[in-house]
Enzyme design. Structure first.
Site, PDB file in Angstrom:
ATOM      1  N   ARG A  89       0.847  -1.190   0.000  1.00  0.00           N
ATOM      2  CA  ARG A  89       0.000   0.000   0.000  1.00  0.00           C
ATOM      3  C   ARG A  89       0.886   1.244   0.000  1.00  0.00           C
ATOM      4  NH1 ARG A  89      -4.074  -0.935   4.972  1.00  0.00           N
ATOM      5  NH2 ARG A  89      -3.535   1.243   5.268  1.00  0.00           N
ATOM      6  N   ARG A 114       1.844   8.537   9.673  1.00  0.00           N
ATOM      7  CA  ARG A 114       0.610   7.969  10.239  1.00  0.00           C
ATOM      8  C   ARG A 114       0.750   7.792  11.749  1.00  0.00           C
ATOM      9  NH1 ARG A 114      -0.156   2.800   6.738  1.00  0.00           N
ATOM     10  NH2 ARG A 114      -2.056   2.446   7.938  1.00  0.00           N
TER      11      ARG A 114
HETATM   12  P1  AMP Z   1      -6.539   2.368   7.828  1.00  0.00           P
HETATM   13  O1  AMP Z   1      -6.659   1.254   6.846  1.00  0.00           O
HETATM   14  O2  AMP Z   1      -7.623   2.349   8.873  1.00  0.00           O
HETATM   15  O3  AMP Z   1      -5.163   2.510   8.421  1.00  0.00           O
HETATM   16  O4  AMP Z   1      -6.812   3.720   6.999  1.00  0.00           O
HETATM   17  C1  AMP Z   1      -5.989   4.068   5.901  1.00  0.00           C
HETATM   18  C2  AMP Z   1      -6.055   5.563   5.644  1.00  0.00           C
HETATM   19  O5  AMP Z   1      -7.408   5.963   5.368  1.00  0.00           O
HETATM   20  C3  AMP Z   1      -5.643   6.441   6.832  1.00  0.00           C
HETATM   21  O6  AMP Z   1      -4.241   6.620   6.896  1.00  0.00           O
HETATM   22  C4  AMP Z   1      -6.379   7.742   6.502  1.00  0.00           C
HETATM   23  O7  AMP Z   1      -5.724   8.459   5.456  1.00  0.00           O
HETATM   24  C5  AMP Z   1      -7.700   7.227   5.939  1.00  0.00           C
HETATM   25  N1  AMP Z   1      -8.698   7.028   7.007  1.00  0.00           N
HETATM   26  C6  AMP Z   1      -9.278   5.863   7.386  1.00  0.00           C
HETATM   27  N2  AMP Z   1     -10.143   6.049   8.403  1.00  0.00           N
HETATM   28  C7  AMP Z   1     -10.103   7.382   8.677  1.00  0.00           C
HETATM   29  C8  AMP Z   1     -10.738   8.194   9.651  1.00  0.00           C
HETATM   30  N3  AMP Z   1     -11.586   7.682  10.559  1.00  0.00           N
HETATM   31  N4  AMP Z   1     -10.440   9.518   9.647  1.00  0.00           N
HETATM   32  C9  AMP Z   1      -9.598  10.058   8.742  1.00  0.00           C
HETATM   33  N5  AMP Z   1      -8.947   9.342   7.821  1.00  0.00           N
HETATM   34  C10 AMP Z   1      -9.190   8.009   7.777  1.00  0.00           C
END
Ligand code: AMP
Length: 216
Positions: A160, A171
């Site tokens: 990714r 992050r």
């Molecule tokens: P994750 O797979 O949950 O780590 O999400 C991947 C990316 O999606 C994150 O690094 C954010 O850019 C975006 N993202 C996912 N969920 C959220 C959220 N609740 N608020 C803001 N950005 C989000």
């Protein structure tokens, strides 16, 4: 049972939420998955989200709040669910409470998976996933049987964009900057439980399901 799973990127939230879906029948709602799909399909939501996601930054609150509100206002909303990756900020936690109150489905528990940063960087940098079916691998720990090929569907695996080192550092920085507000919010409501996220996924799942069954 209606749960939120909190934890840093790489803490295993997605794996645990998937197990809760398979074994306990909870609907797994992941904003990361919803946003990644929107980016793949190049929808208007995906076009807004893409630049934030590629840099490891949060998509703006009103955008993700809109996605979640839409999901819960639909007639086919789940009544038992686990939220993975949402909420991540205090305004998101407040928006979630508002929409769940509106539809009469308040949260029961918020579980925080804790894992040290060094372990997270190791886990995330080895992560590879299948762009076709979504299967996730880890190069030293859970490699595919054939190099760089998905065991389930044979597609070439990818890293990714937001799992690259620069984005991972960003992050983690954003996570540590925003988490305390969310933690305090749920602690004040008496809903927060912490679980040690180190160990085999199966052991962590056991800790989680003990909590779920104790609350029944
Ligand atoms: P994750 O797979 O949950 O780590 O999400 C991947 C990316 O999606 C994150 O690094 C954010 O850019 C975006 N993202 C996912 N969920 C959220 C959220 N609740 N608020 C803001 N950005 C989000």
């Amino acid at each position: 049972m209606r749960l939120v799973l909190l934890g840093p990127p790489g803490s295993g939230k997605g794996t645990q939420a998937h197990l809760l879906q398979e074994r306990c029948g909870l609907a797994h709602i992941s904003t990361g998955d919803i946003l990644r799909q929107a980016v793949r399909q190049n929808t208007p939501l995906g076009q807004v989200a893409r630049p934030y996601m590629e840099q490891g930054r949060y998509v703006p609150d009103d955008v993700v709040n809109g996605v979640i509100a839409e999901r819960f206002r639909r007639a086919d909303r789940p009544e038992r669910f686990v939220l993975d990756g949402y909420p991540r900020t205090r305004p998101q936690a407040e928006a979630l409470d508002a929409v769940l109150h509106e539809v009469g489905l308040p949260l029961h528990r918020v579980v925080l998976l804790t894992v040290p940063d060094e372990e997270l960087v190791q886990r995330i940098s080895g992560r590879r996933s299948c762009p076709k079916c979504g299967a996730v691998y880890h190069l030293p720990r859970h490699p595919p049987q054939r190099e760089n090929q998905c065991d389930r569907c044979g597609a070439p695996l990818v890293q990714r964009a937001d799992d690259r080192e620069e984005a991972v550092r960003e992050r983690l920085r954003v996570y540590h900057a925003t988490l305390p507000q969310v933690i305090d919010y749920y602690r004040e409501q008496g809903k927060l439980i912490e679980i040690n996220g180190l160990g085999a996924p199966q052991d962590i799942f056991q800790r989680l399901s003990d909590i779920v069954s104790a609350d029944k």
